[in-house]
Design a protein around this motif. Structure first.
Motif, mmCIF file in Angstrom:
data_model
loop_
_atom_site.group_PDB
_atom_site.id
_atom_site.type_symbol
_atom_site.label_atom_id
_atom_site.label_comp_id
_atom_site.label_asym_id
_atom_site.label_seq_id
_atom_site.Cartn_x
_atom_site.Cartn_y
_atom_site.Cartn_z
ATOM 1 N N VAL A 169 0.833 -1.209 0.000
ATOM 2 C CA VAL A 169 0.000 0.000 0.000
ATOM 3 C C VAL A 169 0.866 1.256 0.000
ATOM 4 O O VAL A 169 0.598 2.220 -0.725
ATOM 5 N N HIS A 170 1.934 1.254 0.790
ATOM 6 C CA HIS A 170 2.832 2.411 0.834
ATOM 7 C C HIS A 170 3.456 2.671 -0.533
ATOM 8 O O HIS A 170 3.510 3.824 -1.004
ATOM 9 N N GLU A 173 0.845 4.010 -3.025
ATOM 10 C CA GLU A 173 0.493 5.410 -2.798
ATOM 11 C C GLU A 173 1.551 6.362 -3.326
ATOM 12 O O GLU A 173 1.257 7.516 -3.651
ATOM 13 N N LYS A 177 3.058 10.407 -7.333
ATOM 14 C CA LYS A 177 4.100 11.419 -7.203
ATOM 15 C C LYS A 177 5.294 11.096 -8.110
ATOM 16 O O LYS A 177 5.895 12.010 -8.694
ATOM 17 N N TYR A 208 -6.076 13.587 -9.585
ATOM 18 C CA TYR A 208 -5.097 12.985 -8.676
ATOM 19 C C TYR A 208 -5.378 13.382 -7.228
ATOM 20 O O TYR A 208 -5.355 12.530 -6.326
ATOM 21 N N THR A 211 -8.431 11.489 -5.797
ATOM 22 C CA THR A 211 -8.409 10.029 -5.802
ATOM 23 C C THR A 211 -8.057 9.511 -4.409
ATOM 24 O O THR A 211 -7.080 9.972 -3.805
ATOM 25 N N GLN A 213 -6.576 7.289 -1.348
ATOM 26 C CA GLN A 213 -5.277 6.646 -1.215
ATOM 27 C C GLN A 213 -5.364 5.177 -1.620
ATOM 28 O O GLN A 213 -6.387 4.525 -1.457
ATOM 29 N N ALA A 214 -4.226 4.689 -2.159
ATOM 30 C CA ALA A 214 -4.078 3.297 -2.590
ATOM 31 C C ALA A 214 -4.970 2.954 -3.779
ATOM 32 O O ALA A 214 -5.177 1.782 -4.074
ATOM 33 N N GLN A 215 -5.501 3.973 -4.471
ATOM 34 C CA GLN A 215 -6.242 3.748 -5.699
ATOM 35 C C GLN A 215 -5.583 4.524 -6.833
ATOM 36 O O GLN A 215 -4.932 5.546 -6.610
ATOM 37 N N SER A 256 5.858 -0.709 -8.729
ATOM 38 C CA SER A 256 5.569 -0.510 -7.306
ATOM 39 C C SER A 256 5.354 -1.842 -6.579
ATOM 40 O O SER A 256 5.386 -1.887 -5.353
#
Length: 296
Positions: A169-170, A173, A177, A208, A211, A213-215, A256
Motif C-alpha cells: 500500500v505504501h 500510494e 508522485k 489525482y 483520488t 489513497q491506494a487507488q 511498485s
C-alpha cells in the motif's frame, strides 16, 4: 510409533522421534509457514497486478495464474520419494526465483509472467508435498496432525499479509508522485495547443488530488472534457497522449509491486537457514534412539 527390525542375531526396537528423512515435524511446519508467507506474492499480489493494473478480465487472470497449479502437479509427480531436506531447499530457491522474476518486470509482459509463475509452481511442487508429509509424520491422531500442519500454513499466510500489505500500500500510494514528472513532460511535449495542455494538466491534477489513497486515478474524465473542445486532428493527438500516459502509469504501478514481491521471495529463502540448521543438528546426533535385546 515403535518399529522392530529383525536380523539373525537380535531384535532392534526404535522409537519414531518425529523425523522423516532427517526432518523434524516442527522444522517442517516452520518451513511450510515461511513458504506460505512467500506464496502471498504469487497469488494475492499477482492477481491484483493482472486485474487492476494490466486490466485482464478475471477469466484471463485465472488462466495466467493457472500456471502455478499446472507446474505444481507436474513437478510433484516427478519429485515423489525424495529427501524433504533436499526438496524443501530446492523448492524454496525455485519459488524465490519465480517471485524475483515477477518483481523485476518493468512493464506488462505476459510471457515473462507465465514463465515466472511456472517457476513458482515448480518450487511449490518440490517443497510443499514432501514438507507436508514430514509435518504429518507426528504423534497424535490424524486430525491433530493435519490440524497442526494447516495451522502452520495459515499462520504463514497471515504473517505474509501483515508484512506485505502495508509495504504494498505504501509503495502504491507513492506511484502518482513518481509519475507526475513523466506525465507533465508528456503533456507539454505533445503537439496539442497550449490552452488544451493547461486545461488537461489542471484536470489530471484535480483527479489525482481527489483520488482516494491506494487507488489509481482515472484519467478518462479529464481527457473527455478536453476532447469535446478539440478538433479532429487534436483528438488524434489526445488519443496518442492518453495511450502514452496510460502506459506510463501502468509501468510505474507495475514497478511498485517490486519491493513486496522481493519480500515474498525473502520469506521463501528463509526456509534455507531453517533446513540448514536442521541438517547441522542431525549430523551432530544419532539418527534415532535405539534399544537392543538379544533374541533366542
Amino acid at each position: 510409533v515403535w518399529a522392530a527390525h529383525v536380523d539373525s542375531s537380535h531384535v532392534v526396537v526404535e522409537r519414531d522421534t518425529g523425523r522423516r528423512g532427517g526432518l523434524r515435524v516442527g522444522t517442517a511446519n516452520v518451513a511450510l509457514a515461511l513458504l506460505s508467507a512467500g506464496l502471498i506474492g504469487a497469488l494475492f499480489l499477482v492477481v491484483i497486478l493482472l486485474i487492476d493494473v494490466w486490466q485482464l478480465d478475471p477469466l484471463g487472470a485465472a488462466g495466467v495464474v493457472s500456471a502455478i497449479p499446472i507446474a505444481t502437479y507436474l513437478v510433484e509427480r516427478a519429485a515423489r520419494g525424495r529427501s524433504p531436506l533436499n526438496l524443501g531447499g530446492a523448492g524454496a530457491i525455485v519459488l524465490a526465483l519465480g517471485l524475483s522474476a515477477i518483481a523485476l518486470l518493468p512493464h506488462r509482459q505476459l510471457g515473462w509472467m507465465l514463465l515466472a509463475l511456472f517457476l513458482c509452481g515448480a518450487g511449490l511442487g518440490l517443497a510443499f508435498p514432501t514438507l507436508s508429509a514430514a509435518a504429518l509424520n507426528a504423534s497424535g491422531s490424524p486430525t491433530m496432525r493435519a490440524g497442526r500442519t494447516v495451522a502452520a500454513r495459515e499462520t504463514g499466510l497471515v504473517i505474509g499479509l501483515l508484512v506485505l500489505t502495508p509495504t504494498f500500500v505504501h509503495d502504491l500510494e507513492a506511484v502518482p508522485k513518481k509519475a507526475i514528472p513523466e506525465v507533465a513532460g508528456a503533456i507539454f511535449g505533445s503537439p496539442i495547443p497550449t490552452p488544451l495542455k493547461i486545461e488537461l494538466g489542471a484536470g489530471l491534477l484535480a483527479t489525482y488530488n481527489n483520488t482516494p489513497q491506494a487507488q489509481l486515478p482515472d484519467l478518462g474524465p479529464p481527457f473527455s472534457a478536453v476532447r469535446e473542445k478539440a478538433s479532429g486532428r487534436e483528438r488524434r493527438h489526445l488519443a496518442a497522449l492518453r495511450e502514452t500516459l496510460d502506459s506510463t502509469v501502468e509501468n510505474k504501478v507495475t514497478r511498485s509491486f517490486r519491493r513486496s514481491l522481493l519480500f515474498s521471495a525473502l520469506f521463501a529463502l528463509l526456509v534455507l537457514p531453517v533446513l540448514a540448521l536442521e541438517l547441522a543438528q542431525a549430523r551432530r546426533r544419532p539418527a534415532g534412539a535405539t534399544d537392543t535385546s538379544t533374541g533366542p
